[in-house]
Write a protein that holds these residues in place. Structure first.
Motif, PDB file in Angstrom:
ATOM      1  N   VAL A 282       0.842  -1.198   0.000  1.00  0.00           N
ATOM      2  CA  VAL A 282       0.000   0.000   0.000  1.00  0.00           C
ATOM      3  C   VAL A 282       0.877   1.247   0.000  1.00  0.00           C
ATOM      4  CG1 VAL A 282      -1.817  -1.223   1.236  1.00  0.00           C
ATOM      5  CG2 VAL A 282      -0.121   0.080   2.537  1.00  0.00           C
ATOM      6  N   PRO A 283       0.345   2.401  -0.415  1.00  0.00           N
ATOM      7  CA  PRO A 283       1.132   3.638  -0.434  1.00  0.00           C
ATOM      8  C   PRO A 283       1.630   4.011   0.956  1.00  0.00           C
ATOM      9  CG  PRO A 283      -0.891   3.894  -1.688  1.00  0.00           C
ATOM     10  CD  PRO A 283      -1.013   2.605  -0.942  1.00  0.00           C
ATOM     11  N   THR A 284       2.734   4.741   0.996  1.00  0.00           N
ATOM     12  CA  THR A 284       3.330   5.134   2.264  1.00  0.00           C
ATOM     13  C   THR A 284       3.230   6.641   2.471  1.00  0.00           C
ATOM     14  OG1 THR A 284       5.518   5.336   1.232  1.00  0.00           O
ATOM     15  CG2 THR A 284       4.967   3.218   2.248  1.00  0.00           C
ATOM     16  N   THR A 285       3.382   7.046   3.706  1.00  0.00           N
ATOM     17  CA  THR A 285       3.394   8.463   4.060  1.00  0.00           C
ATOM     18  C   THR A 285       4.161   8.623   5.364  1.00  0.00           C
ATOM     19  OG1 THR A 285       2.004  10.413   4.452  1.00  0.00           O
ATOM     20  CG2 THR A 285       1.256   8.355   5.408  1.00  0.00           C
ATOM     21  N   THR A 286       4.686   9.818   5.605  1.00  0.00           N
ATOM     22  CA  THR A 286       5.360  10.086   6.874  1.00  0.00           C
ATOM     23  C   THR A 286       4.357   9.894   8.009  1.00  0.00           C
ATOM     24  OG1 THR A 286       4.906  12.431   6.408  1.00  0.00           O
ATOM     25  CG2 THR A 286       7.124  11.634   5.987  1.00  0.00           C
ATOM     26  N   TYR A 287       4.816   9.322   9.134  1.00  0.00           N
ATOM     27  CA  TYR A 287       3.885   8.890  10.172  1.00  0.00           C
ATOM     28  C   TYR A 287       3.895   9.781  11.404  1.00  0.00           C
ATOM     29  CZ  TYR A 287       0.944   4.828   9.513  1.00  0.00           C
ATOM     30  OH  TYR A 287      -0.101   4.012   9.167  1.00  0.00           O
ATOM     31  N   GLY A 288       2.696  10.267  11.762  1.00  0.00           N
ATOM     32  CA  GLY A 288       2.555  11.131  12.924  1.00  0.00           C
ATOM     33  C   GLY A 288       2.896  10.433  14.226  1.00  0.00           C
ATOM     34  N   GLU A 289       2.624   9.123  14.317  1.00  0.00           N
ATOM     35  CA  GLU A 289       2.940   8.392  15.544  1.00  0.00           C
ATOM     36  C   GLU A 289       4.421   8.485  15.874  1.00  0.00           C
ATOM     37  OE1 GLU A 289      -0.751   6.387  13.896  1.00  0.00           O
ATOM     38  OE2 GLU A 289       1.016   7.426  13.148  1.00  0.00           O
ATOM     39  N   ASN A 290       5.267   8.358  14.851  1.00  0.00           N
ATOM     40  CA  ASN A 290       6.709   8.395  15.082  1.00  0.00           C
ATOM     41  C   ASN A 290       7.208   9.815  15.340  1.00  0.00           C
ATOM     42  OD1 ASN A 290       6.070   6.009  13.034  1.00  0.00           O
ATOM     43  ND2 ASN A 290       7.790   5.409  14.326  1.00  0.00           N
ATOM     44  N   ILE A 291       6.521  10.805  14.776  1.00  0.00           N
ATOM     45  CA  ILE A 291       6.829  12.197  15.104  1.00  0.00           C
ATOM     46  C   ILE A 291       6.547  12.434  16.584  1.00  0.00           C
ATOM     47  CG2 ILE A 291       6.194  14.607  14.672  1.00  0.00           C
ATOM     48  CD1 ILE A 291       5.500  13.798  11.810  1.00  0.00           C
ATOM     49  N   GLY A 292       5.432  11.869  17.060  1.00  0.00           N
ATOM     50  CA  GLY A 292       5.096  11.995  18.472  1.00  0.00           C
ATOM     51  C   GLY A 292       6.137  11.355  19.377  1.00  0.00           C
ATOM     52  N   VAL A 293       6.685  10.212  18.968  1.00  0.00           N
ATOM     53  CA  VAL A 293       7.735   9.558  19.749  1.00  0.00           C
ATOM     54  C   VAL A 293       8.958  10.462  19.849  1.00  0.00           C
ATOM     55  CG1 VAL A 293       9.373   7.636  19.786  1.00  0.00           C
ATOM     56  CG2 VAL A 293       6.984   7.213  19.235  1.00  0.00           C
ATOM     57  N   MET A 294       9.344  11.083  18.741  1.00  0.00           N
ATOM     58  CA  MET A 294      10.500  11.989  18.767  1.00  0.00           C
ATOM     59  C   MET A 294      10.247  13.185  19.670  1.00  0.00           C
ATOM     60  SD  MET A 294      12.085  12.015  14.906  1.00  0.00           S
ATOM     61  CE  MET A 294      10.576  12.505  14.078  1.00  0.00           C
ATOM     62  N   ALA A 295       9.040  13.737  19.607  1.00  0.00           N
ATOM     63  CA  ALA A 295       8.713  14.894  20.435  1.00  0.00           C
ATOM     64  C   ALA A 295       8.795  14.558  21.916  1.00  0.00           C
ATOM     65  CB  ALA A 295       7.312  15.395  20.088  1.00  0.00           C
ATOM     66  N   MET A 296       8.401  13.355  22.260  1.00  0.00           N
ATOM     67  CA  MET A 296       8.374  12.961  23.664  1.00  0.00           C
ATOM     68  C   MET A 296       9.751  12.581  24.192  1.00  0.00           C
ATOM     69  SD  MET A 296       5.980  10.049  25.389  1.00  0.00           S
ATOM     70  CE  MET A 296       6.021   9.740  27.148  1.00  0.00           C
ATOM     71  N   THR A 297      10.527  11.868  23.391  1.00  0.00           N
ATOM     72  CA  THR A 297      11.799  11.312  23.876  1.00  0.00           C
ATOM     73  C   THR A 297      12.993  12.217  23.606  1.00  0.00           C
ATOM     74  OG1 THR A 297      12.213  10.149  21.783  1.00  0.00           O
ATOM     75  CG2 THR A 297      10.949   8.978  23.465  1.00  0.00           C
ATOM     76  N   LYS A 298      12.841  13.173  22.656  1.00  0.00           N
ATOM     77  CA  LYS A 298      13.941  14.051  22.225  1.00  0.00           C
ATOM     78  C   LYS A 298      15.083  13.260  21.577  1.00  0.00           C
ATOM     79  CE  LYS A 298      12.929  17.579  25.704  1.00  0.00           C
ATOM     80  NZ  LYS A 298      12.149  18.402  24.775  1.00  0.00           N
ATOM     81  N   VAL A 299      14.748  12.108  21.022  1.00  0.00           N
ATOM     82  CA  VAL A 299      15.703  11.308  20.255  1.00  0.00           C
ATOM     83  C   VAL A 299      15.317  11.442  18.782  1.00  0.00           C
ATOM     84  CG1 VAL A 299      16.619   9.002  19.802  1.00  0.00           C
ATOM     85  CG2 VAL A 299      16.052   9.687  22.142  1.00  0.00           C
ATOM     86  N   TYR A 300      16.149  12.165  18.017  1.00  0.00           N
ATOM     87  CA  TYR A 300      15.824  12.473  16.630  1.00  0.00           C
ATOM     88  C   TYR A 300      16.704  11.721  15.632  1.00  0.00           C
ATOM     89  CZ  TYR A 300      14.267  16.523  19.396  1.00  0.00           C
ATOM     90  OH  TYR A 300      13.711  17.323  20.357  1.00  0.00           O
ATOM     91  N   SER A 301      17.556  10.856  16.103  1.00  0.00           N
ATOM     92  CA  SER A 301      18.559  10.199  15.272  1.00  0.00           C
ATOM     93  C   SER A 301      17.944   9.384  14.131  1.00  0.00           C
ATOM     94  CB  SER A 301      19.434   9.284  16.137  1.00  0.00           C
ATOM     95  OG  SER A 301      20.292   8.509  15.336  1.00  0.00           O
ATOM     96  N   VAL A 302      18.442   9.616  12.906  1.00  0.00           N
ATOM     97  CA  VAL A 302      17.979   8.811  11.763  1.00  0.00           C
ATOM     98  C   VAL A 302      18.475   7.378  11.877  1.00  0.00           C
ATOM     99  CG1 VAL A 302      17.762  10.743  10.151  1.00  0.00           C
ATOM    100  CG2 VAL A 302      19.951   9.559  10.364  1.00  0.00           C
ATOM    101  N   TYR A 303      19.502   7.158  12.684  1.00  0.00           N
ATOM    102  CA  TYR A 303      19.988   5.790  12.881  1.00  0.00           C
ATOM    103  C   TYR A 303      18.950   4.968  13.643  1.00  0.00           C
ATOM    104  CZ  TYR A 303      24.518   7.544  11.337  1.00  0.00           C
ATOM    105  OH  TYR A 303      25.529   8.102  10.595  1.00  0.00           O
ATOM    106  N   VAL A 304      18.237   5.618  14.558  1.00  0.00           N
ATOM    107  CA  VAL A 304      17.174   4.936  15.291  1.00  0.00           C
ATOM    108  C   VAL A 304      16.009   4.631  14.344  1.00  0.00           C
ATOM    109  CG1 VAL A 304      15.463   5.171  17.133  1.00  0.00           C
ATOM    110  CG2 VAL A 304      17.814   5.940  17.506  1.00  0.00           C
TER     111      VAL A 304
END
Length: 420
Positions: A282-304
């Motif tokens: 199915v088509p993909t899109t950037t995910y708000g759930e994962n944006i929320g995880v970054m906002a909460m944890t302050k871990v923005y690493s693309v390696y993660v």
């Protein structure tokens, strides 16, 4: 590691931290992303494969500067459902490919002419509420996942929901050192244990699932009528993508629209959608759930993010693991979503605060007011088989208002231009 230390986009993470942080991101996207193939009636294994592969490709295209996870897009549900009912899933895949290719062309146009138009079409007074709506319009979904909107509310669901939510909320405030960056993962584990104790987890499918299995790749078929039904979704996904990139920019304190550039992030997103259509996903899109995880944890690493993508690809080949993860009950997903969706909404308010939007100016008050009411009122506009509602319709309304004010400024007809 100090409590709440920011791990920036390009920072590498030690392996002992990388694994749980990546698992946390994968769990955050899993429930919503797998729901789309279930609705379409296809095996989710190929979707997990392409979500992971598409995310890795996105990271490559954006030169590792834009932390984003690509999950299954909900924007295609209505038009693809029409195509599937008339001609079958193969022709829906052809529509997905067409949208992806047109999106790539759009990215090249933005590369040629730039993205400065965004500030004119969607100024902060418009973008703030649009971004807030990304989270706020999902509030009902979080409540539904938790079972809080059922006609007969099961207290077991309520208990599991509250345990999960409180663990995430209290953990984000109380946890220290490494635990402070994985409160979502801890909350999911605690919520899952609570669900086991309440007896709402079913392991039947896990016992019958194969250990190893190949994703069910499927080739697309093309039909002009089917493509024309699905193609208008391009506007929806592009609006959503721009909103996600802007809110992510605010979270990581970098202008991702400029660097790596909107053209690169859109290209990565739409190439992923194109490839997904070619292999049966199915088509993909950037995910708000994962944006929320970054906002909460302050871990923005693309390696993660990349680690989560690799895990998703691996899971697509391990039948029992995929099935086991899928046993995470709705109240757990709902408890996590309550917090993550709210944080996305708060990020929209942050745009208004950081931009110091002056609500003494009539245009700012009018834009924010109309956009919020449009997005939250339930109003929908139908164009053929495409329905615009919620955040997407609000975004379109905001863009039209931005263009209108721009035109009025050029004609010297506005009464607040001198102050803005």
């Amino acid at each position: 590691m100090e409590s709440k230390k920011i791990i920036q986009v390009e920072e590498k993470v030690p392996f002992k931290m990388l694994v749980p942080l990546s698992i946390q991101h994968m769990f955050a996207m899993f429930g919503a992303s797998v729901l789309v193939p279930f609705i379409f009636g296809i095996n989710p294994a190929v979707v997990l494969f392409m979500n992971g592969f598409g995310t890795l490709f996105f990271i490559f295209i954006t030169k590792g500067k834009a932390p984003a996870y690509l999950g299954s897009s909900f924007a295609f549900l209505a038009p693809a459902g029409i195509v599937i009912s008339k001609w079958g899933y193969h022709y829906a895949l052809g529509g997905f490919v067409a949208v992806g290719i047109c999106g790539c062309i759009l990215a090249l146009i933005i590369y040629k002419f730039g993205s400065d138009w965004i500030d004119t079409v969607l100024p902060p007074a418009a973008m703030g509420p649009v971004v807030a709506l990304i989270g706020l319009e999902l509030a009902g979904t979080a409540a539904s996942n938790a079972g809080l909107k059922d006609e007969m509310i099961d207290m077991k669901n309520v208990i599991v929901f509250l345990v999960t939510l409180l663990t995430a909320v209290i953990g984000s405030v109380v946890f220290k050192k490494f635990l402070s960056v994985i409160p979502i993962l801890i909350a999911i584990i605690v919520g899952y244990v609570a669900a086991l104790l309440c007896g709402i987890v079913d392991f039947t499918e896990v016992s019958t699932a194969a250990w190893l299995s190949l994703p069910n790749f499927t080739a697309p078929k093309f039909k002009l009528e089917a493509i024309l039904i699905i193609l208008p979704v391009l506007l929806v996904v592009t609006s959503e993508h721009i909103g996600h990139q802007i809110v992510t920019s605010k979270i990581v304190n970098r202008d991702l629209i400029k660097d790596p550039g909107l053209h690169r992030s859109l290209l990565g997103d739409y190439i992923s959608t194109t490839l997904s259509g070619f292999v049966g996903s199915v088509p993909t899109t950037t995910y708000g759930e994962n944006i929320g995880v970054m906002a909460m944890t302050k871990v923005y690493s693309v390696y993660v993010i990349g680690g989560a993508a690799v895990l998703s690809v691996a899971c697509s080949f391990i039948g029992k693991m995929t099935t086991l993860i899928n046993t995470i009950p709705g109240p757990v997903i709902g408890g996590i979503s309550f917090l993550l969706y709210g944080m996305i909404g708060a990020s929209g308010i942050r745009i208004l605060v950081d931009a110091q939007v002056d609500y003494g100016k009539s245009r700012n008050m009018a834009m924010t007011s109309v956009i919020f009411v449009t997005g939250l009122s339930g109003v929908a506009v139908q164009f053929g088989s495409i329905q615009l509602s919620g955040m997407v319709l609000a975004c379109v309304v905001g863009m039209l208002m931005g263009l209108m004010f721009y035109g009025l400024d050029k004609l010297n007809l506005t009464n607040d231009r001198e102050n803005g």
